[in-house]
Design a protein around this motif. Structure first.
Motif, mmCIF file in Angstrom:
data_model
loop_
_atom_site.group_PDB
_atom_site.id
_atom_site.type_symbol
_atom_site.label_atom_id
_atom_site.label_comp_id
_atom_site.label_asym_id
_atom_site.label_seq_id
_atom_site.Cartn_x
_atom_site.Cartn_y
_atom_site.Cartn_z
ATOM 1 N N TYR A 41 0.813 -1.205 0.000
ATOM 2 C CA TYR A 41 0.000 0.000 0.000
ATOM 3 C C TYR A 41 0.857 1.269 0.000
ATOM 4 O O TYR A 41 0.345 2.376 -0.085
ATOM 5 C CB TYR A 41 -0.961 -0.005 1.194
ATOM 6 N N LYS A 42 2.200 1.102 0.089
ATOM 7 C CA LYS A 42 3.113 2.251 0.081
ATOM 8 C C LYS A 42 4.432 1.838 -0.564
ATOM 9 O O LYS A 42 4.695 0.659 -0.778
ATOM 10 C CB LYS A 42 3.355 2.753 1.496
ATOM 11 N N TYR A 51 2.920 3.082 -9.074
ATOM 12 C CA TYR A 51 1.593 3.145 -8.486
ATOM 13 C C TYR A 51 0.545 2.863 -9.558
ATOM 14 O O TYR A 51 0.503 3.557 -10.576
ATOM 15 C CB TYR A 51 1.341 4.528 -7.893
ATOM 16 N N SER A 52 -0.305 1.875 -9.311
ATOM 17 C CA SER A 52 -1.353 1.557 -10.280
ATOM 18 C C SER A 52 -2.496 2.555 -10.135
ATOM 19 O O SER A 52 -2.617 3.250 -9.122
ATOM 20 C CB SER A 52 -1.865 0.129 -10.079
ATOM 21 N N SER A 54 -5.386 1.871 -9.534
ATOM 22 C CA SER A 54 -6.272 1.413 -8.464
ATOM 23 C C SER A 54 -5.732 1.747 -7.076
ATOM 24 O O SER A 54 -6.384 1.466 -6.079
ATOM 25 C CB SER A 54 -6.496 -0.092 -8.575
ATOM 26 N N GLY A 55 -4.510 2.304 -7.000
ATOM 27 C CA GLY A 55 -3.929 2.694 -5.724
ATOM 28 C C GLY A 55 -2.914 1.717 -5.155
ATOM 29 O O GLY A 55 -2.267 2.017 -4.165
ATOM 30 N N GLN A 56 -2.760 0.550 -5.759
ATOM 31 C CA GLN A 56 -1.761 -0.397 -5.270
ATOM 32 C C GLN A 56 -0.377 0.027 -5.742
ATOM 33 O O GLN A 56 -0.232 0.667 -6.776
ATOM 34 C CB GLN A 56 -2.069 -1.800 -5.768
ATOM 35 N N TYR A 74 1.873 6.775 -11.628
ATOM 36 C CA TYR A 74 2.802 7.510 -10.775
ATOM 37 C C TYR A 74 3.971 6.601 -10.429
ATOM 38 O O TYR A 74 3.803 5.382 -10.313
ATOM 39 C CB TYR A 74 2.080 7.945 -9.493
#
Length: 115
Positions: A41-42, A51-52, A54-56, A74
């Motif tokens: 998650y980080k 960084y996908s 979807s936030g993963q 990102y």
């Protein structure tokens, strides 16, 4: 007779391999040793991270080529610089200790970490 001997030998080998797997189990290899990249998650210290959408976050801790396939928007170089390769053979360079946005409409196929 030759056919029976061959069958017995194959069965013995299969049983030995099966027993070795049961005895050795998963304690003989760690997931970190098998997978040089992992989802989190980080962005962890010393990692090249993408960084996908979807936030993963994919954390790379392997120098050289890291195959990956997905849409990412990102990146963060939390250590070494790296190059992000897209499906259309274009790329973005991420200098060490920097972060930036990516072409979120293009599929990333590889992350090349420089060590």
């Amino acid at each position: 007779m030759q056919l029976l001997k061959k069958h017995v030998t194959r069965t013995a080998v299969a049983l030995a391999l099966g027993a070795g797997t049961l005895i050795g189990g998963s304690s003989t290899a760690s997931a970190a040793a098998v997978h040089p990249q992992y989802l989190n998650y980080k962005c962890d210290d010393g990692r090249a991270c993408v960084y996908s959408i979807s936030g993963q976050v994919w954390n790379m801790d392997h120098c050289g080529n890291n195959p990956i396939n997905g849409v990412f928007n990102y990146v963060k170089a939390h250590g070494n610089s790296f190059r992000v390769w897209y499906q259309d053979w274009t790329w973005d360079l991420v200098p060490a200790w920097s972060e930036r946005t990516l072409n979120g409409g293009n599929v990333v196929t590889e992350v090349q970490v420089y060590c």
